[in-house]
Design an enzyme around this catalytic site. Structure first.
Site, short mmCIF file in Angstrom:
data_model
loop_
_atom_site.label_atom_id
_atom_site.label_comp_id
_atom_site.label_asym_id
_atom_site.label_seq_id
_atom_site.Cartn_x
_atom_site.Cartn_y
_atom_site.Cartn_z
N TYR A 53 0.84 -1.21 0.00
CA TYR A 53 0.00 0.00 0.00
C TYR A 53 0.87 1.25 0.00
O TYR A 53 0.65 2.19 -0.78
CB TYR A 53 -0.93 -0.01 1.21
N GLU B 229 -11.49 6.27 4.84
CA GLU B 229 -10.98 7.20 5.86
C GLU B 229 -12.05 7.49 6.91
O GLU B 229 -11.76 7.56 8.11
CB GLU B 229 -10.49 8.50 5.23
N TRP C 32 -5.38 2.75 10.74
CA TRP C 32 -5.58 2.62 9.30
C TRP C 32 -5.38 1.18 8.86
O TRP C 32 -6.08 0.70 7.97
CB TRP C 32 -4.62 3.55 8.54
#
Length: 202
Positions: free
Chosen positions: A22, A44, A52
């Site tokens: 990522y 988000e 995250w």
């Protein structure tokens, strides 16, 4: 021949291969595609109060649950759809966040109609080009900025939920509105050389 060690951002847990992918392939790359922007905003907003990485692990689950992030389809989700999503172990089963995603899809579409695309709206906050930060240490990275505060305030005015200044700044980092790779990270200069100055990238 010895392979040169790649320096990466200090916040990255390099023991997690999916996290590294990522970081190396997506994080900080300027993004102008509305479907991807809706995906990032959805993820988000779901991340609020969580790590995250927790959301990254559930990304495929979100993609399946929210119609491949087709904003038109998500905007039409019914209360029954929301009840079904509350049973879906592939996402964070927080009713307020799920309801917010459907709400945000409707707000997203209104912006598309007003500005031609959500991308046009979003990128106006940085003049259409990525801001490049000067980050030597992890402590140098801000949690919010004047831009993210203004962006979040405008989103709130337009009806968006779960997108405060901190979450919006994380969104800005993820989709390349700001290049917050550390100065010694191999991705920083690569992104600058490949994307900085472009007005469109799909």
């Amino acid at each position: 021949m010895i392979e040169q060690v790649k320096h990466r951002c200090p916040w990255l847990d390099t023991t997690k291969s999916d996290y590294v992918i990522y970081h190396d392939e997506e994080w900080g790359v300027p993004l102008y595609n509305d479907t991807k922007l809706f995906e990032f905003i959805t993820l988000e907003s779901a991340q609020a109060g969580l790590s995250w990485y927790t959301i990254l692990k559930k990304r495929d689950g979100y993609k399946k649950a929210f119609a491949n992030f087709d904003v038109q389809k998500v905007a039409e989700f019914t209360p029954d759809d929301i009840d079904q999503l509350m049973l879906n172990e592939g996402i964070v089963r927080n009713r307020l966040k799920i309801v917010a995603t459907v709400n945000n899809a409707k707000c997203f579409i209104k912006i598309q109609k007003e500005f031609g695309s959500f991308s046009n709206y979003q990128w106006q906050f940085v003049g259409g080009k990525p801001l490049v930060s000067n980050l030597n240490n992890i402590e140098d990275t801000p949690a919010i900025t004047e831009v993210s505060t203004a962006f979040a305030k405008d989103l709130k005015k337009r009806g968006f939920k779960f997108l405060g200044p901190t979450t919006v700044y994380a969104h800005m980092q993820a989709c390349g509105m700001v290049n917050d790779h550390s100065n010694d990270c191999f991705r920083k200069e690569k992104i600058i050389s490949e994307y900085l100055g472009l007005t469109l990238w799909l």
